[in-house]
Each structure stands twice: as C-alpha cells, then as structure tokens.
Design an enzyme around this catalytic site. Structure first.
Site: not given
Ligand code: IPE
Ligand code: IPE
Ligand code: MG
Length: 257
Positions: A31-32, A44, A48, A76, A78, A142, A199, A206-207, A218
């Site tokens: 994430d992030g 954005r 990626h 995801s 979502e 792996l 994470r 957990l999203s 853990e």
């Molecule tokens: C979880 O991150 C999905 C992935 C890392 C692919 P999200 O950025 O979608 O999760 P939320 O929306 O912050 O919970």
């Molecule tokens: C995770 O990074 C990658 C995916 C969900 C595809 P984000 O795109 O969710 O990054 P933030 O959370 O918006 O910073």
């Molecule tokens: Mg995110």
C-alpha cells in the site's frame, strides 16, 4: 509490542536471521503507491510504476532468503471503484510487467501463481497470467503468488459455492463441511497459511486480504510507502517476526521483558 516497525531497535542484516525460524509464507499488502506519488506532485500511476520496481526487488530477495512463498496484494475486488484511468493504468502495468519479467523469473526458477477472480480481468492480462503459471509450475524456487482481483470475502463465497454444488450433486453431505474442507476449496489450498503479514504505508487494517488464511498470521505494519520498501525493510520485518511468540490459542510460558 504494538506490532509496528518501531519495535525493531538494532539494525539487522539477512546474515543475522535465524534460518530455523524463517517464515515459510509472507503475505504483503503493498500500500501507499498513490500517496508516494501525490506527495511528490506526480500522477498516482507513477507510484504504481515505482511499486513494480520495488516488487521486483522483493521477489528476488524472498527467493534468495529461501522463503517458500510470498503472496502480494496487487489489485483488490474493491479497487475497481477507482477512476477508469487508474484501473486501466494498473491493468496495463501488470500486463507489461509480466511480459517483461517472465523470462528472468523462469531463469531464476521462480513459480508464478495467481489468486483471485481471473475471469473478470481483461483477456490479455488473464492469458498472460495463465501462461506464466503454466510455464513456471515445474520450477523449484519461490512461489510468487499474485493476488489480483482478489477479495477475501469473494474467495470464501467462491469456496462456499463450489461446496454447495457438490452437496447438491450428492458428492458431499452437510456433515462433510469442516474447516479443512473449506480450506481445500480456497484459491490456493496447497500453500501454507501466511506466517507473516506485512502492510506498508501505515494503515492498521486488512482491506479484505486473505481473511481466512491470516487467522494466526503475525502482523507487521511499517509506515514506509511501498515504493520505498526495500530488501532491508523485508529483513527487518522477518527479524521482528523471529522475536514473536506464536501461541495458536495454547499457553506458552514467557518471561516479561
Ligand atoms: C489494499 O489497499 C489493496 C492493495 C494493496 C492492492 P487499498 O489501498 O485498496 O486499501 P484501503 O482502501 O486503504 O483499505
Ligand atoms: C496500493 O497503493 C496499490 C493498489 C491498491 C493497487 P494505493 O494506490 O492504494 O496507494 P494509496 O493508499 O492511495 O497511497
Ligand atoms: Mg491504498
């Protein structure tokens, strides 16, 4: 201990890790990427792309460390709620990345696997992922498991549907439904449950990732955004994992630090 990266005080290298206590399966919520990019005034999608370079490093480091398996959350169920530009960009990035990396993955002996509802992905990406899985399934290294169009709830729904069909067909009866049977109908029943869930980017949730499989994982959360995560940070997470006492519901004598 609060389960966050701040618990690690000494800097540790991979040579300091205990080979007898390595996690077999590490799951990662990458994430992030968006925050990493927008904080630099960038689109954005650049986050990626940078995240893809991080993932490449982490896959090879995980193989080098001798992990059995990593599962990475790439998209995801979502994430379709994002803009068409971002979703389309992510699909194109995943396709291009798999096309660009497959030969090196094969040469290194890495097995590519995918968890998720693949039928809902663009046909070219789905076919590339299926081809990568087939071309690498015999390899010894792996297991690199990509969670794409993955949702923990969708996975349980798909398992329950498959079981219901077998009950309706008379292959199984209601009494056959156990934790083991549900496990056997998940996307990757041959993989061990994740020992360690990492994470990045600081969110304590957990999203919808691996809801069934992480029952006793853990958890390690680092504030570092995924594009800045690196093999050293992975080693710090594993070192922290090696200090944990896993109990699985039993009583384990511990001394108070
Ligand atoms: C979880 O991150 C999905 C992935 C890392 C692919 P999200 O950025 O979608 O999760 P939320 O929306 O912050 O919970
Ligand atoms: C995770 O990074 C990658 C995916 C969900 C595809 P984000 O795109 O969710 O990054 P933030 O959370 O918006 O910073
Ligand atoms: Mg995110």
């Amino acid at each position: 201990m609060d389960g966050t990266a701040g618990d690690v005080t000494a800097y540790i290298t991979s040579r300091d890790l205990d080979p007898a206590k390595m996690p077999a399966h590490v799951a990662i919520i990458m994430d992030g990427n968006g925050r990493w990019a927008t904080s630099r005034g960038k689109n954005r999608l650049l986050g990626h792309t940078q995240g893809y370079h991080t993932l490449k490093q982490i896959v090879y480091e995980s193989n080098r460390l001798g992990l059995t398996c990593i599962t990475v959350y790439a998209f995801s169920t979502e994430n379709w709620r994002r803009s068409g530009e971002e979703v389309g960009g992510l699909m194109a990035l995943m396709l291009g990345a798999m096309q660009a990396e497959i030969e090196e993955l094969i040469q290194t002996g890495i097995r590519v696997r995918v968890s998720g509802r693949l039928t809902e992905l663009p046909a070219d990406l789905r076919e590339e992922l299926q081809s990568a899985t087939t071309r690498t399934e015999h390899l010894p290294g792996l297991i690199f498991n990509l969670a794409i169009n993955y949702g923990g709830r969708a996975e349980v729904v798909d398992a329950v549907r498959a079981i219901c069909k077998k009950v309706a067909d008379g292959v199984l009866s209601e009494e056959d439904v156990t934790e083991g049977l549900i496990h056997d109908h998940l996307y990757s029943p041959d993989l061990p449950d994740p020992d360690l869930l990492i994470r990045t980017a600081g969110e304590l949730r957990l999203s919808n990732f691996l809801l069934w499989e992480t029952a006793y994982s853990e958890i390690y959360v680092t504030p570092v955004c995924w594009p800045d995560f690196d093999p050293d940070t992975l080693v710090q997470a594993i070192a922290d994992f090696q200090k944990r006492t896993r109990k699985f519901g039993t009583v384990v004598e511990e001394t108070i630090p």
